[in-house]
Scaffold this motif. Structure first.
Motif, mmCIF file in Angstrom:
data_model
loop_
_atom_site.group_PDB
_atom_site.id
_atom_site.type_symbol
_atom_site.label_atom_id
_atom_site.label_comp_id
_atom_site.label_asym_id
_atom_site.label_seq_id
_atom_site.Cartn_x
_atom_site.Cartn_y
_atom_site.Cartn_z
ATOM 1 N N MET A 1 -65.411 -15.551 -29.995
ATOM 2 C CA MET A 1 -64.837 -16.117 -28.718
ATOM 3 C C MET A 1 -64.842 -17.798 -28.896
ATOM 4 O O MET A 1 -66.086 -18.545 -28.954
ATOM 5 C CB MET A 1 -65.151 -15.345 -27.210
ATOM 6 C CG MET A 1 -64.575 -15.755 -26.296
ATOM 7 S SD MET A 1 -65.385 -14.994 -24.395
ATOM 8 C CE MET A 1 -66.259 -13.797 -25.191
ATOM 9 N N ASP A 2 -63.771 -18.695 -28.087
ATOM 10 C CA ASP A 2 -64.011 -19.972 -28.299
ATOM 11 C C ASP A 2 -64.623 -20.547 -27.289
ATOM 12 O O ASP A 2 -64.547 -19.594 -26.160
ATOM 13 C CB ASP A 2 -62.782 -20.727 -28.755
ATOM 14 C CG ASP A 2 -60.830 -20.002 -27.530
ATOM 15 O OD1 ASP A 2 -62.021 -19.869 -26.324
ATOM 16 O OD2 ASP A 2 -60.244 -21.116 -27.458
ATOM 17 N N LYS A 3 -65.008 -21.665 -27.576
ATOM 18 C CA LYS A 3 -65.104 -21.994 -26.108
ATOM 19 C C LYS A 3 -64.902 -22.361 -25.216
ATOM 20 O O LYS A 3 -65.477 -22.047 -23.680
ATOM 21 C CB LYS A 3 -65.944 -24.103 -26.636
ATOM 22 C CG LYS A 3 -66.406 -24.425 -25.702
ATOM 23 C CD LYS A 3 -67.447 -25.456 -25.751
ATOM 24 C CE LYS A 3 -68.277 -26.309 -24.920
ATOM 25 N NZ LYS A 3 -70.346 -25.535 -25.331
ATOM 26 N N VAL A 4 -64.074 -22.348 -24.770
ATOM 27 C CA VAL A 4 -62.301 -22.547 -23.468
ATOM 28 C C VAL A 4 -62.864 -21.601 -23.206
ATOM 29 O O VAL A 4 -62.735 -20.800 -21.364
ATOM 30 C CB VAL A 4 -61.358 -23.034 -23.924
ATOM 31 C CG1 VAL A 4 -60.150 -22.723 -22.240
ATOM 32 C CG2 VAL A 4 -60.940 -24.239 -23.905
ATOM 33 N N ALA A 5 -62.484 -20.288 -23.709
ATOM 34 C CA ALA A 5 -62.872 -18.625 -23.306
ATOM 35 C C ALA A 5 -64.087 -18.191 -22.961
ATOM 36 O O ALA A 5 -63.777 -17.991 -21.493
ATOM 37 C CB ALA A 5 -61.931 -17.725 -23.993
ATOM 38 N N ALA A 66 -70.695 -9.427 -15.451
ATOM 39 C CA ALA A 66 -70.934 -9.075 -16.614
ATOM 40 C C ALA A 66 -70.284 -8.521 -17.477
ATOM 41 O O ALA A 66 -69.928 -9.155 -18.685
ATOM 42 C CB ALA A 66 -72.460 -8.183 -16.726
ATOM 43 N N ARG A 67 -69.140 -7.489 -16.552
ATOM 44 C CA ARG A 67 -67.507 -7.813 -17.150
ATOM 45 C C ARG A 67 -66.677 -8.422 -17.233
ATOM 46 O O ARG A 67 -66.401 -8.714 -18.300
ATOM 47 C CB ARG A 67 -67.362 -6.375 -16.230
ATOM 48 C CG ARG A 67 -66.073 -5.294 -17.046
ATOM 49 C CD ARG A 67 -65.445 -4.752 -16.727
ATOM 50 N NE ARG A 67 -64.200 -3.922 -17.112
ATOM 51 C CZ ARG A 67 -63.255 -3.079 -16.888
ATOM 52 N NH1 ARG A 67 -64.005 -2.180 -15.721
ATOM 53 N NH2 ARG A 67 -61.829 -2.600 -17.082
ATOM 54 N N ARG A 68 -67.057 -9.324 -16.423
ATOM 55 C CA ARG A 68 -65.971 -10.334 -17.038
ATOM 56 C C ARG A 68 -66.530 -11.255 -17.753
ATOM 57 O O ARG A 68 -65.631 -12.036 -18.386
ATOM 58 C CB ARG A 68 -66.526 -11.619 -14.982
ATOM 59 C CG ARG A 68 -65.576 -10.468 -14.213
ATOM 60 C CD ARG A 68 -65.760 -11.053 -13.031
ATOM 61 N NE ARG A 68 -65.552 -10.595 -11.829
ATOM 62 C CZ ARG A 68 -66.433 -11.034 -10.186
ATOM 63 N NH1 ARG A 68 -66.881 -12.384 -10.226
ATOM 64 N NH2 ARG A 68 -65.972 -9.849 -9.550
ATOM 65 N N ARG A 69 -67.829 -11.395 -17.479
ATOM 66 C CA ARG A 69 -68.143 -12.830 -18.872
ATOM 67 C C ARG A 69 -67.367 -12.034 -20.476
ATOM 68 O O ARG A 69 -67.849 -12.954 -21.281
ATOM 69 C CB ARG A 69 -69.628 -12.181 -19.456
ATOM 70 C CG ARG A 69 -70.138 -13.625 -17.960
ATOM 71 C CD ARG A 69 -71.948 -13.697 -18.548
ATOM 72 N NE ARG A 69 -73.155 -14.217 -17.262
ATOM 73 C CZ ARG A 69 -73.078 -14.025 -16.152
ATOM 74 N NH1 ARG A 69 -72.848 -12.884 -15.929
ATOM 75 N NH2 ARG A 69 -73.072 -14.914 -15.842
ATOM 76 N N GLU A 70 -67.839 -9.933 -20.166
ATOM 77 C CA GLU A 70 -67.419 -10.063 -21.716
ATOM 78 C C GLU A 70 -65.490 -9.665 -22.326
ATOM 79 O O GLU A 70 -65.356 -9.490 -22.926
ATOM 80 C CB GLU A 70 -68.075 -8.354 -21.929
ATOM 81 C CG GLU A 70 -69.166 -8.470 -21.683
ATOM 82 C CD GLU A 70 -69.668 -9.283 -22.756
ATOM 83 O OE1 GLU A 70 -69.186 -9.011 -24.398
ATOM 84 O OE2 GLU A 70 -70.565 -10.092 -22.354
ATOM 85 N N LEU A 71 -64.876 -10.587 -20.806
ATOM 86 C CA LEU A 71 -63.010 -10.344 -20.938
ATOM 87 C C LEU A 71 -62.802 -11.771 -22.253
ATOM 88 O O LEU A 71 -63.243 -12.147 -22.433
ATOM 89 C CB LEU A 71 -62.847 -11.059 -19.808
ATOM 90 C CG LEU A 71 -62.472 -10.569 -18.375
ATOM 91 C CD1 LEU A 71 -62.415 -10.791 -17.289
ATOM 92 C CD2 LEU A 71 -61.518 -8.511 -18.748
ATOM 93 N N ARG A 72 -61.618 -10.951 -23.033
ATOM 94 C CA ARG A 72 -61.013 -11.745 -23.780
ATOM 95 C C ARG A 72 -59.323 -12.435 -22.930
ATOM 96 O O ARG A 72 -59.278 -11.241 -22.814
ATOM 97 C CB ARG A 72 -60.644 -11.060 -24.896
ATOM 98 C CG ARG A 72 -61.412 -10.340 -25.848
ATOM 99 C CD ARG A 72 -62.258 -11.642 -26.931
ATOM 100 N NE ARG A 72 -63.353 -10.748 -27.568
ATOM 101 C CZ ARG A 72 -63.927 -11.424 -27.790
ATOM 102 N NH1 ARG A 72 -64.344 -12.831 -27.980
ATOM 103 N NH2 ARG A 72 -65.288 -11.252 -28.205
ATOM 104 N N PRO A 73 -59.764 -13.492 -22.276
ATOM 105 C CA PRO A 73 -59.003 -13.623 -20.866
ATOM 106 C C PRO A 73 -57.131 -13.598 -21.600
ATOM 107 O O PRO A 73 -56.771 -12.587 -20.784
ATOM 108 C CB PRO A 73 -59.001 -14.909 -20.864
ATOM 109 C CG PRO A 73 -60.318 -14.911 -21.030
ATOM 110 C CD PRO A 73 -61.042 -14.575 -22.587
#
Length: 194
Positions: A1-5, A66-73
């Motif tokens: 995941m990139d820094k912005v994501a 925790a689930r929100r942190r794991e998202l690939r937006p």
């Protein structure tokens, strides 16, 4: 995941409202571009985009931090947008509408030619491309738009489509092949005339 994501998912996990505002700011144009290309209408893309973000916010409210942190937006939003589009197509088949969407869409692509002559040629080309894109079956149109309009990687396209990466590559390749065939007859006619 990139820094912005990563920063975005962290913000979503700690402050949903501010995080969602940032999510919309970062991804609204991409979602709109995808929906406009699959629907062929800027107005319809606006409505479908609002529905996409409404569904995203509703879903995020039920997610744990925790689930929100794991998202690939980006992939997550495009999955929602693709599902909103599919639902729209299904409901439209039950209630047909006689509006022409292609005329609305062809005027909204950014002009890249510097002069009026090039603009006229580009406009004709864009119109043909939009018309050909609308003729593709949905299972090719969505992956082609995700890959070549939105600029997603094959892995992201596969995630949105819910298929293996190889299948996503095949869908994009076949969709592009169909686009070439749909566009080829007019190009061949131009070559014969000159």
């Amino acid at each position: 995941m990139d820094k912005v994501a990563e920063q975005l998912t962290e913000l979503l996990a700690t402050d949903l409202d501010d995080g969602f505002t940032e999510l919309v700011r970062i991804h609204a144009k991409g979602v709109h571009a995808f929906l406009q290309r699959v629907s062929g209408s800027a107005a319809e893309a606006d409505d479908l985009g609002q529905d996409t973000f409404l569904r995203a916010y509703t879903a995020l409210q039920t997610y744990s931090p925790a689930r929100r942190r794991e998202l690939r937006p980006r992939a997550w939003l495009m999955t929602i947008a693709a599902n909103v589009w599919r639902n729209h197509v299904r409901s439209s088949m039950r209630r047909p509408v006689s509006a022409l969407r292609i005329d609305d869409a062809q005027d909204n692509w950014a002009d890249t030619g510097p002069g009026p002559v090039e603009r006229a040629v580009n406009s004709d080309d864009r119109g043909r491309l939009v018309a050909a894109l609308s003729e593709l079956p949905e299972y090719y149109r969505i992956p082609v738009v995700l890959r070549h309009v939105v600029g997603m990687s094959y892995a992201e396209v596969a995630q949105v489509q819910g298929c293996p990466v190889g299948t996503a590559k095949a869908q994009v390749s076949r969709g592009m092949g169909d686009l070439r065939r749909l566009l080829a007859p007019e190009e061949e006619l131009k070559e014969v005339a000159t």
